[in-house]
Design a protein around this motif. Structure first.
Motif: not given
Length: 83
Positions: A1-5, A25-29, A31-36
């Motif tokens: 997903m390229t949304e944060p970029y 905060r949303i970008v961090t979430i 990024t974390q969600w992609s790993w989780i």
């Protein structure tokens, strides 16, 4: 997903170096969600069948929420550029 970029690019185009705290905060979430989410997906292969339906529902709900928040952040960043 390229949304944060995409969101970071939109903020940079607006002349802002740093996005707002909510957007960060949303970008961090995301990024974390992609790993989780990878962990959850691997659990699908390990857990007994009776838990996979529940896990699929949890993954779907969280992914839907993350995408919704990213969409709102992108729209907010676009509005800043219009000003």
């Amino acid at each position: 997903m390229t949304e944060p970029y995409q969101i970071r690019t939109i903020f940079n185009q607006s002349g802002r170096i740093e996005p707002t705290k909510r957007v960060q905060r949303i970008v961090t979430i995301e990024t974390q969600w992609s790993w989780i989410s990878w962990i959850f997906l691997l659990l699908l292969f390990v857990l007994p069948d009776m838990y996979t339906a529940i896990l699929i529902c949890v993954i779907t709900l969280i992914e839907t929420w993350v995408v919704y928040e990213l969409y709102n952040a992108r729209e907010y960043a676009k509005k800043i550029n219009e000003k």
